[in-house]
Design a protein around this motif. Sequence first.
Motif, PDB file in Angstrom:
ATOM      1  N   VAL A  10       0.900  -1.333  -0.069  1.00 56.13           N
ATOM      2  CA  VAL A  10      -0.132  -0.034  -0.157  1.00 56.13           C
ATOM      3  C   VAL A  10       0.975   1.213  -0.034  1.00 56.13           C
ATOM      4  O   VAL A  10       1.687   1.682   1.017  1.00 56.13           O
ATOM      5  N   GLY A  53      -8.722   7.045   4.722  1.00 59.53           N
ATOM      6  CA  GLY A  53      -7.532   6.231   3.923  1.00 59.53           C
ATOM      7  C   GLY A  53      -6.725   7.184   3.327  1.00 59.53           C
ATOM      8  O   GLY A  53      -5.933   6.638   2.421  1.00 59.53           O
ATOM      9  N   GLY A 109      -4.614   9.039   4.171  1.00 62.68           N
ATOM     10  CA  GLY A 109      -3.030   9.188   4.507  1.00 62.68           C
ATOM     11  C   GLY A 109      -2.785  10.348   5.618  1.00 62.68           C
ATOM     12  O   GLY A 109      -1.667  10.447   5.896  1.00 62.68           O
ATOM     13  N   SER A 152      -3.503  10.212   8.944  1.00 64.72           N
ATOM     14  CA  SER A 152      -3.022   9.776  10.205  1.00 64.72           C
ATOM     15  C   SER A 152      -1.575   9.213   9.813  1.00 64.72           C
ATOM     16  O   SER A 152      -0.637   9.551  10.657  1.00 64.72           O
ATOM     17  N   GLU A 210      -8.230  13.820  14.714  1.00 64.47           N
ATOM     18  CA  GLU A 210      -9.779  13.879  14.986  1.00 64.47           C
ATOM     19  C   GLU A 210     -10.154  13.966  16.383  1.00 64.47           C
ATOM     20  O   GLU A 210     -10.889  13.096  17.108  1.00 64.47           O
ATOM     21  N   HIS A 238     -12.739  15.019   9.841  1.00 66.37           N
ATOM     22  CA  HIS A 238     -13.633  14.821   8.749  1.00 66.37           C
ATOM     23  C   HIS A 238     -14.708  16.036   8.421  1.00 66.37           C
ATOM     24  O   HIS A 238     -15.155  16.359   7.346  1.00 66.37           O
TER      25      HIS A 238
HETATM   26  N1  LIG Z   1      -0.377  -0.065   9.828  1.00 70.04           N
HETATM   27  C1  LIG Z   1      -0.869  -0.234   8.644  1.00 70.04           C
HETATM   28  N2  LIG Z   1      -0.733  -0.976   7.954  1.00 70.04           N
HETATM   29  C2  LIG Z   1      -0.929  -1.250   6.526  1.00 70.04           C
HETATM   30  N3  LIG Z   1      -1.616  -0.372   6.085  1.00 70.04           N
HETATM   31  C3  LIG Z   1      -1.806   0.850   6.598  1.00 70.04           C
HETATM   32  C4  LIG Z   1      -1.418   1.108   8.233  1.00 70.04           C
HETATM   33  N4  LIG Z   1      -1.892   2.149   8.521  1.00 70.04           N
HETATM   34  C5  LIG Z   1      -2.458   2.678   7.398  1.00 70.04           C
HETATM   35  N5  LIG Z   1      -2.429   1.660   6.296  1.00 70.04           N
HETATM   36  C6  LIG Z   1      -3.002   2.253   5.071  1.00 70.04           C
HETATM   37  O1  LIG Z   1      -2.510   3.485   4.674  1.00 70.04           O
HETATM   38  C7  LIG Z   1      -3.505   4.261   3.841  1.00 70.04           C
HETATM   39  C8  LIG Z   1      -3.658   5.690   4.800  1.00 70.04           C
HETATM   40  O2  LIG Z   1      -4.092   5.362   6.141  1.00 70.04           O
HETATM   41  P1  LIG Z   1      -4.329   6.562   6.924  1.00 70.04           P
HETATM   42  O3  LIG Z   1      -4.739   6.016   8.247  1.00 70.04           O
HETATM   43  O4  LIG Z   1      -3.194   7.568   6.724  1.00 70.04           O
HETATM   44  O5  LIG Z   1      -5.609   7.224   6.496  1.00 70.04           O
HETATM   45  P2  LIG Z   1      -6.480   8.417   6.987  1.00 70.04           P
HETATM   46  O6  LIG Z   1      -6.467   9.673   5.950  1.00 70.04           O
HETATM   47  O7  LIG Z   1      -6.078   8.776   8.546  1.00 70.04           O
HETATM   48  O8  LIG Z   1      -8.012   7.885   7.369  1.00 70.04           O
HETATM   49  P3  LIG Z   1      -9.245   8.094   8.246  1.00 70.04           P
HETATM   50  O9  LIG Z   1      -9.718   9.198   7.865  1.00 70.04           O
HETATM   51  O10 LIG Z   1     -10.025   6.874   7.959  1.00 70.04           O
HETATM   52  O11 LIG Z   1      -8.471   8.003   9.790  1.00 70.04           O
HETATM   53  C9  LIG Z   1      -4.711   3.533   4.059  1.00 70.04           C
HETATM   54  O12 LIG Z   1      -4.828   2.782   2.773  1.00 70.04           O
HETATM   55  C10 LIG Z   1      -4.280   2.534   5.018  1.00 70.04           C
HETATM   56  O13 LIG Z   1      -5.288   1.363   4.877  1.00 70.04           O
END
Ligand SMILES: Nc1ncnc2c1ncn2[C@@H]1O[C@H](COP(=O)(O)OP(=O)(O)OP(=O)(O)O)[C@@H](O)[C@H]1O
Length: 260
Positions: free
Chosen positions: A34, A57, A59, A61, A189, A221
């Motif tokens: 990913v 998802g 990115g 976090s 969040e 969000h």
């Molecule tokens: N520890 C991990 N192992 C594998 N994939 C991960 C991991 N952490 C995040 N991902 C993947 O990386 C991508 C970005 O995730 P991230 O958590 O940064 O999204 P986000 O913007 O914070 O989403 P949300 O609003 O749902 O919190 C996603 O496709 C997620 O599935």
Amino acid sequence: MALEEHVQPKESFVRPSADALIRCERIEKWYGSVHALTGVDFHCERNEVVGLVGDNGAGKSTLIKILSGAERHDGGKIFVEGREVRFRSPKDAMALGIETIYQYTAMVPHMSIARNIFIGREPLKWSLGGLGWMDLRKMADHAINSLTNIDLRTRSPDTPVEELSGGQRQAVAIARAMYFKSKVLILDEPTNHLSVKETNKVLDFVAALRDQGITSVFISHNLHHIHPIADRIVAMARGEKIADIRKADITVEQMTAMIV
Ligand SMILES: Nc1ncnc2c1ncn2[C@@H]1O[C@H](COP(=O)(O)OP(=O)(O)OP(=O)(O)O)[C@@H](O)[C@H]1O
Ligand SMILES: [Mg+2]
């Protein structure tokens, strides 16, 4: 810049000043196959509230985990106050004044408010060869001061965190950041699962932090939470930055159209 379309051209992304507090260049992150972050540039200035938005998802976090030392990046560079850094752990980031309140708040529910404020950084009464005795009195006194600052003064610092509401827990985390005089507070969040009243309180805290000269990066969000307090909005989609724009240049409606 007026935003006519639902897409912001990359040339008009807000660029960091020479004096930026944090600046990242072309950050890359992979989780197995990913591609979580693709060449992301991000920065924050002194005394600024940056709203970080984007779909599940996107990115967000991942980016802030890298900025706070919880995850390593696979490519790109991070500069704090102009100096390139490589964080090995959140402690390294905290030592430079970067404090993070994670999406799932890192608190120990059965411990008191005071212990949670000082967790990992307890003041010691005296120490002998690395072993020390915690100064419980000092922690309680400082906790009372911090709680007064954030309006939780009705609670005793001995109250276990598990007896607090979600908003009050966020408040304790904010008190912690204020106590340790962070330069940047990253909130992932923080208003999830909070009542309207608690949400407003957290938003007020963030505004109060800016008045004290502390920068915040606020992930949400909910554009309606971010828009009133942010100075600048950064939007992400599928691991890329798709907008970086001053709040004055965009309406909530334009923002919504952009990230959906
Ligand atoms: N520890 C991990 N192992 C594998 N994939 C991960 C991991 N952490 C995040 N991902 C993947 O990386 C991508 C970005 O995730 P991230 O958590 O940064 O999204 P986000 O913007 O914070 O989403 P949300 O609003 O749902 O919190 C996603 O496709 C997620 O599935
Ligand atoms: Mg997230």
